[in-house]
Write an enzyme that holds these catalytic residues in place. Structure first.
Site, PDB file in Angstrom:
ATOM      1  N   HIS A 215      14.199 -50.729 -29.470  1.00 22.39           N
ATOM      2  CA  HIS A 215      14.616 -50.184 -28.188  1.00 22.39           C
ATOM      3  C   HIS A 215      14.454 -48.774 -28.201  1.00 22.39           C
ATOM      4  CE1 HIS A 215      16.992 -49.738 -24.529  1.00 22.39           C
ATOM      5  NE2 HIS A 215      17.454 -48.790 -24.828  1.00 22.39           N
ATOM      6  N   HIS A 257      12.687 -42.755 -26.351  1.00 24.66           N
ATOM      7  CA  HIS A 257      13.139 -41.314 -26.514  1.00 24.66           C
ATOM      8  C   HIS A 257      12.233 -40.584 -27.662  1.00 24.66           C
ATOM      9  CE1 HIS A 257      16.545 -42.437 -23.599  1.00 24.66           C
ATOM     10  NE2 HIS A 257      16.623 -43.367 -24.431  1.00 24.66           N
ATOM     11  N   LYS A 300      10.442 -43.526 -14.893  1.00 24.98           N
ATOM     12  CA  LYS A 300      11.434 -43.104 -15.669  1.00 24.98           C
ATOM     13  C   LYS A 300      11.907 -41.941 -15.016  1.00 24.98           C
ATOM     14  CE  LYS A 300      13.898 -43.045 -19.617  1.00 24.98           C
ATOM     15  NZ  LYS A 300      14.961 -43.921 -19.924  1.00 24.98           N
TER      16      LYS A 300
END
Length: 366
Positions: A215, A257, A300
Site C-alpha cells: 500500500h 508515498h 491525487k
C-alpha cells in the site's frame, strides 16, 4: 428538598470497544478491538486514546518509555546515518507551480514539464535500492484478488530486509528499540519487520490481497472506482498491468508515498505532475514535497513524499513511528527541522500474539 435529575449519555453507560476509557490495565483478550495494558505498545495494538486515559506502567513510566525527546534524538541519528541518500547532483527536480490550499482539488495541470528533470540511476544499483525496486512489481494490481506469493518473491523480501539491516541506519534503529526493550535480538526484530510490513491481510472480499509495504510503496488500482471528468475506472486498465502506485477509490488515488516509484512511472509517461502545495525547508536530500498529479487519469490531491532518501531511511522512519506512535502523529527532527509522520494499524486482523500489521504511513505536510 430539591430533586436533581442526572441524565447519562450512552457513552457514560458502557465502555466503547475502541477506547481505553475505564479499561486501563484490563487483561488482554483476543476479542477486543484494541488494548489498554502495558504490553499494548510492544504489540502495536493500543487504543488510540490509550495515552489520554491511562497512566501507563511498564514501558511508559520507566526507562523503556519512548518519550517525545527520544524520537527527536533518534530521528536526527537516522537522518545523519542515511549514507545512501541522493547527493545534490544526483537529482534535479522542477517543482514549477505552487498551488494554494484552495487549488489542490482543482485537478488543473499547472506544470507543463515533468517533476524530475534528472535522476542519476546509478543510485538504483546500490543494494538497498536494487532490492527495493525488485519488490515493487510483486503484487496483484486489483484489490480482492488473492496474492500468489512465490518462493522467489519471499526470497526478495528476505533479501531486502537483509540488505537494509546491513546499513548503519537500520542498525541504529534496532539498537534504539533494543535499548527500549521492544526487541530482544536482531533476529526477532527482522522477523517482526517481515510480518509487520509483508504479512498479507484483506482489503477486499476476504482474500489475502494486501500488505503495508504494497500500500505504501507499491500499491495497486482497485476495481469499482468511479471516475470523474477526464478519468476512467480502474477496471479499464490493461489486464495484468503491474504499473500501479496507489489505491484508486472513487476516481482518486489514495496511498502512494515513494519518490522512486513516482520517478519510474513519470519516466514511462504514466504519471502527469500537476503542481506542489508544500516544499520542505531542506536545501539538500532528503527533502519533502506535497504533490498534485494524475496517474493514468486518476487524481491525487495531496501526496506527500520524501524526495531523494534511501529506501532504508523511509522504511526505518515509518517503522519507528509505527512502533512508537501507532495511530498518532509522530514528531521527528531531521537536520534541525521538524517533521511529523502519521501511521495507522490494520485493525481487522492480527499476527503473532495480537500484533497489528501496518496499514499506512505518510509524511504530514503543513
Amino acid at each position: 428538598p430539591r430533586t436533581t435529575l442526572l441524565f447519562l449519555s450512552p457513552k457514560d453507560l458502557y465502555t466503547a470497544p475502541d477506547s481505553c476509557r475505564g479499561r486501563c490495565e484490563e487483561p488482554y483478550s483476543k476479542e477486543d478491538e484494541c488494548h489498554c495494558n502495558a504490553e499494548c505498545e510492544r504489540y502495536h495494538n493500543c487504543c488510540e486514546d490509550y495515552y489520554r486515559h491511562c497512566r501507563p506502567v511498564g514501558f511508559s513510566s520507566s526507562r523503556d518509555a519512548i518519550a517525545d525527546e527520544d524520537l527527536l534524538h533518534i530521528s536526527e541519528q537516522l537522518y545523519e546515518a542515511d549514507h545512501n541518500k541522493a547527493r545534490p547532483t544526483d537529482i534535479a527536480i522542477n517543482p514549477q507551480y505552487q498551488a494554494s490550499p484552495d487549488e489542490t482539488g482543482d485537478q488543473e495541470d499547472h506544470s507543463p514539464q515533468p517533476l524530475y528533470k534528472y535522476v542519476n540511476e546509478a543510485l538504483f544499483s546500490k543494494p538497498t535500492y536494487a532490492s527495493f525496486i525488485k519488490l515493487l512489481d510483486n503484487y496483484q494490481r486489483v484489490t480482492g484478488r488473492e496474492e500468489d506469493v512465490t518462493a522467489e518473491e519471499l526470497r526478495e523480501q528476505d533479501n531486502f530486509l537483509k540488505e537494509v539491516m546491513k546499513t548503519e541506519l537500520m542498525k541504529k534503529l534496532f539498537a534504539f528499540l533494543h535499548k527500549k526493550n521492544r526487541y530482544g535480538s536482531e533476529q526477532e526484530f527482522v522477523a517482526d519487520l517481515k510480518e509487520m510490513w509483508f504479512g498479507l491481510y484483506s482489503r477486499g472480499d476476504g482474500e489475502q490481497d494486501s500488505s503495508g509495504f504494497e500500500h505504501i510503496f507499491s500499491g495497486r488500482a482497485c476495481t469499482g472506482g468511479t471516475g470523474g471528468a477526464g478519468q476512467h475506472q480502474a477496471g479499464g486498465l490493461t489486464p495484468g498491468s503491474r504499473l500501479c502506485l496507489g489505491e484508486v477509490k472513487k476516481g482518486k488515488v489514495s496511498g502512494f508515498h515513494n519518490w522512486i516509484r513516482f520517478y519510474l512511472l513519470e519516466k514511462q509517461g504514466i504519471i502527469n505532475y500537476f503542481s506542489h502545495n508544500f516544499n520542505g525547508p531542506w536545501d539538500t536530500y532528503p527533502d519533502v514535497l506535497g504533490l498534485q498529479f494524475s496517474w493514468d487519469g486518476f487524481y491525487k490531491e495531496v501526496g506527500s513524499a520524501f524526495i531523494g532518501c534511501s529506501p532504508e531511511f523511509e522504511f526505518g522512519l515509518y517503522t519507528l513511528c509505527f512502533i512508537a506512535r501507532p495511530g498518532r502523529a509522530c514528531h521527528l527532527s531531521l537536520g534541525g527541522y521538524s517533521l511529523s509522520i502519521q501511521t495507522y494499524a490494520w485493525t481487522k486482523s492480527t499476527y503473532g500474539n495480537g500484533k497489528k500489521y501496518i496499514a499506512t504511513a505518510y509524511v504530514i505536510s503543513p
